[in-house]
Design a protein around this motif. Sequence first.
Motif, PDB file in Angstrom:
ATOM      1  N   GLN A   1      84.271  37.807  73.031  1.00 47.98           N
ATOM      2  CA  GLN A   1      83.261  37.213  72.148  1.00 47.98           C
ATOM      3  C   GLN A   1      81.848  37.669  72.529  1.00 47.98           C
ATOM      4  OE1 GLN A   1      85.288  35.553  74.196  1.00 47.98           O
ATOM      5  NE2 GLN A   1      84.263  33.846  75.211  1.00 47.98           N
ATOM      6  N   TYR A   2      81.655  38.099  73.779  1.00 45.91           N
ATOM      7  CA  TYR A   2      80.341  38.573  74.202  1.00 45.91           C
ATOM      8  C   TYR A   2      79.962  39.840  73.434  1.00 45.91           C
ATOM      9  CZ  TYR A   2      76.445  39.938  77.188  1.00 45.91           C
ATOM     10  OH  TYR A   2      75.200  40.286  77.647  1.00 45.91           O
ATOM     11  N   LEU A   3      80.892  40.760  73.310  1.00 44.94           N
ATOM     12  CA  LEU A   3      80.612  41.990  72.561  1.00 44.94           C
ATOM     13  C   LEU A   3      80.398  41.693  71.083  1.00 44.94           C
ATOM     14  CD1 LEU A   3      83.059  44.538  74.238  1.00 44.94           C
ATOM     15  CD2 LEU A   3      80.581  44.344  74.533  1.00 44.94           C
ATOM     16  N   ARG A   4      81.145  40.738  70.557  1.00 43.84           N
ATOM     17  CA  ARG A   4      80.937  40.353  69.148  1.00 43.84           C
ATOM     18  C   ARG A   4      79.540  39.768  68.963  1.00 43.84           C
ATOM     19  NH1 ARG A   4      86.395  38.702  69.633  1.00 43.84           N
ATOM     20  NH2 ARG A   4      85.799  36.513  69.843  1.00 43.84           N
ATOM     21  N   LEU A   5      79.097  38.981  69.931  1.00 42.03           N
ATOM     22  CA  LEU A   5      77.757  38.400  69.867  1.00 42.03           C
ATOM     23  C   LEU A   5      76.693  39.497  69.914  1.00 42.03           C
ATOM     24  CD1 LEU A   5      75.945  35.861  69.896  1.00 42.03           C
ATOM     25  CD2 LEU A   5      76.091  35.917  72.399  1.00 42.03           C
TER      26      LEU A   5
ATOM     27  N   ALA B   1      85.629  42.784  82.402  1.00 45.39           N
ATOM     28  CA  ALA B   1      84.958  41.513  82.100  1.00 45.39           C
ATOM     29  C   ALA B   1      84.955  41.234  80.598  1.00 45.39           C
ATOM     30  CB  ALA B   1      83.527  41.536  82.635  1.00 45.39           C
ATOM     31  N   PHE B   2      84.694  42.263  79.797  1.00 44.02           N
ATOM     32  CA  PHE B   2      84.644  42.076  78.357  1.00 44.02           C
ATOM     33  C   PHE B   2      86.031  41.832  77.764  1.00 44.02           C
ATOM     34  CE2 PHE B   2      80.560  44.833  78.216  1.00 44.02           C
ATOM     35  CZ  PHE B   2      79.801  43.741  78.584  1.00 44.02           C
ATOM     36  N   SER B   3      87.063  42.326  78.423  1.00 43.75           N
ATOM     37  CA  SER B   3      88.416  42.055  77.915  1.00 43.75           C
ATOM     38  C   SER B   3      88.750  40.580  78.098  1.00 43.75           C
ATOM     39  CB  SER B   3      89.451  42.937  78.607  1.00 43.75           C
ATOM     40  OG  SER B   3      89.662  42.532  79.934  1.00 43.75           O
ATOM     41  N   GLU B   4      88.149  39.961  79.107  1.00 39.77           N
ATOM     42  CA  GLU B   4      88.354  38.530  79.335  1.00 39.77           C
ATOM     43  C   GLU B   4      87.457  37.679  78.432  1.00 39.77           C
ATOM     44  OE1 GLU B   4      87.693  38.096  83.536  1.00 39.77           O
ATOM     45  OE2 GLU B   4      89.432  39.352  84.044  1.00 39.77           O
ATOM     46  N   LYS B   5      86.348  38.239  77.991  1.00 36.22           N
ATOM     47  CA  LYS B   5      85.387  37.524  77.135  1.00 36.22           C
ATOM     48  C   LYS B   5      84.962  38.413  75.971  1.00 36.22           C
ATOM     49  CE  LYS B   5      84.544  33.925  79.942  1.00 36.22           C
ATOM     50  NZ  LYS B   5      84.926  32.595  79.632  1.00 36.22           N
TER      51      LYS B   5
ATOM     52  N   LEU C   1      73.740  49.843  72.498  1.00 33.91           N
ATOM     53  CA  LEU C   1      74.839  49.329  71.670  1.00 33.91           C
ATOM     54  C   LEU C   1      74.462  48.001  71.018  1.00 33.91           C
ATOM     55  CD1 LEU C   1      77.982  50.099  73.901  1.00 33.91           C
ATOM     56  CD2 LEU C   1      77.043  51.464  72.026  1.00 33.91           C
ATOM     57  N   ALA C   2      73.776  47.142  71.776  1.00 33.96           N
ATOM     58  CA  ALA C   2      73.355  45.850  71.232  1.00 33.96           C
ATOM     59  C   ALA C   2      72.281  46.040  70.162  1.00 33.96           C
ATOM     60  CB  ALA C   2      72.830  44.948  72.349  1.00 33.96           C
ATOM     61  N   GLU C   3      71.331  46.930  70.421  1.00 36.68           N
ATOM     62  CA  GLU C   3      70.251  47.183  69.467  1.00 36.68           C
ATOM     63  C   GLU C   3      70.794  47.674  68.125  1.00 36.68           C
ATOM     64  OE1 GLU C   3      66.357  50.105  68.976  1.00 36.68           O
ATOM     65  OE2 GLU C   3      67.326  49.923  70.935  1.00 36.68           O
ATOM     66  N   LYS C   4      71.813  48.536  68.192  1.00 41.62           N
ATOM     67  CA  LYS C   4      72.397  49.111  66.977  1.00 41.62           C
ATOM     68  C   LYS C   4      73.508  48.231  66.393  1.00 41.62           C
ATOM     69  CE  LYS C   4      70.599  53.432  67.521  1.00 41.62           C
ATOM     70  NZ  LYS C   4      69.680  53.996  66.590  1.00 41.62           N
ATOM     71  N   SER C   5      73.775  47.088  67.018  1.00 40.28           N
ATOM     72  CA  SER C   5      74.841  46.170  66.591  1.00 40.28           C
ATOM     73  C   SER C   5      76.210  46.850  66.571  1.00 40.28           C
ATOM     74  CB  SER C   5      74.539  45.577  65.201  1.00 40.28           C
ATOM     75  OG  SER C   5      73.379  44.790  65.242  1.00 40.28           O
ATOM     76  N   ILE C   6      76.460  47.664  67.593  1.00 35.42           N
ATOM     77  CA  ILE C   6      77.744  48.369  67.674  1.00 35.42           C
ATOM     78  C   ILE C   6      78.441  48.121  69.023  1.00 35.42           C
ATOM     79  CG2 ILE C   6      77.201  50.161  65.972  1.00 35.42           C
ATOM     80  CD1 ILE C   6      76.466  52.011  68.308  1.00 35.42           C
ATOM     81  N   ALA C   7      78.107  47.022  69.671  1.00 35.94           N
ATOM     82  CA  ALA C   7      78.681  46.731  70.987  1.00 35.94           C
ATOM     83  C   ALA C   7      80.196  46.567  70.933  1.00 35.94           C
ATOM     84  CB  ALA C   7      78.032  45.493  71.594  1.00 35.94           C
ATOM     85  N   THR C   8      80.735  46.239  69.768  1.00 30.60           N
ATOM     86  CA  THR C   8      82.199  46.116  69.666  1.00 30.60           C
ATOM     87  C   THR C   8      82.899  47.465  69.862  1.00 30.60           C
ATOM     88  OG1 THR C   8      82.042  46.264  67.261  1.00 30.60           O
ATOM     89  CG2 THR C   8      82.205  44.039  68.220  1.00 30.60           C
ATOM     90  N   HIS C   9      82.152  48.556  69.842  1.00 32.22           N
ATOM     91  CA  HIS C   9      82.705  49.888  70.091  1.00 32.22           C
ATOM     92  C   HIS C   9      82.693  50.238  71.583  1.00 32.22           C
ATOM     93  CE1 HIS C   9      83.001  51.223  65.881  1.00 32.22           C
ATOM     94  NE2 HIS C   9      81.961  50.435  65.701  1.00 32.22           N
ATOM     95  N   PHE C  10      82.274  49.296  72.410  1.00 34.05           N
ATOM     96  CA  PHE C  10      82.140  49.556  73.839  1.00 34.05           C
ATOM     97  C   PHE C  10      83.428  50.125  74.447  1.00 34.05           C
ATOM     98  CE2 PHE C  10      82.728  48.128  78.238  1.00 34.05           C
ATOM     99  CZ  PHE C  10      81.652  48.757  78.849  1.00 34.05           C
ATOM    100  N   GLY C  11      84.568  49.517  74.175  1.00 31.08           N
ATOM    101  CA  GLY C  11      85.841  49.971  74.741  1.00 31.08           C
ATOM    102  C   GLY C  11      86.145  51.420  74.399  1.00 31.08           C
ATOM    103  N   ASP C  12      85.893  51.808  73.161  1.00 34.05           N
ATOM    104  CA  ASP C  12      86.131  53.197  72.754  1.00 34.05           C
ATOM    105  C   ASP C  12      85.111  54.148  73.397  1.00 34.05           C
ATOM    106  OD1 ASP C  12      88.402  52.694  71.274  1.00 34.05           O
ATOM    107  OD2 ASP C  12      87.308  52.482  69.382  1.00 34.05           O
TER     108      ASP C  12
END
Length: 183
Positions: free
Chosen positions: A41-45, A35-39, A79-90
């Motif tokens: 921008q959600y992880l960036r948000l 889902a995040f690969s399709e969107k 991940l959202a609290e620490k502002s590191i959600a962009t690392h979700f894939g890894d």
Amino acid sequence: MSGLAKNYGSALYSAAMGENLTEQVYNELCELEKAFSEKPQYLRLLSAANVAKEERLKLVDDCLGGKVHPYVLNFMKLLAEKSIATHFGDCVKAYRERYYFDNGIMPVTAVTAVPLSDSQYKRLSEKIASISGKKIILTNKVDPSCLGGVKLSYDSKQIDGTVSHRLKEVSELLKLDASKAMT
């Protein structure tokens, strides 16, 4: 993969393992990854420092609350609290590595000139499984430059049985023979 992602993914795996939930959590992470690969921008948000932490956590709750296991929900909140959600894939990659290792799963990529038929796919998977003793997740990638044959990649290893590779080897042998003939 960053150390941060490895630590977070491994910690989630350890927590899930303690409750015998590794497969459920893995499946949910894979669905989220898709889902995040399709969107993206959600992880960036969810990582945006200019969005209040409470708002990022509310976004996670609104999107995932009641839809995923609490471990996955809390992981995303962390991940959202620490502002590191962009690392979700890894983080998912780190989780996947441990999951595959513990479950005897080996991903294999087969590069062929044309797509494998269903029977070829099945036979190749079974053959690799019988040799390795592991469950195989086979991915077929098509590369017309192979001309024929198959190149297998697994565990940082490659077996190249493509026609183009064999032709290259023959060409190198002919060059060596030609240079020997001149001496």
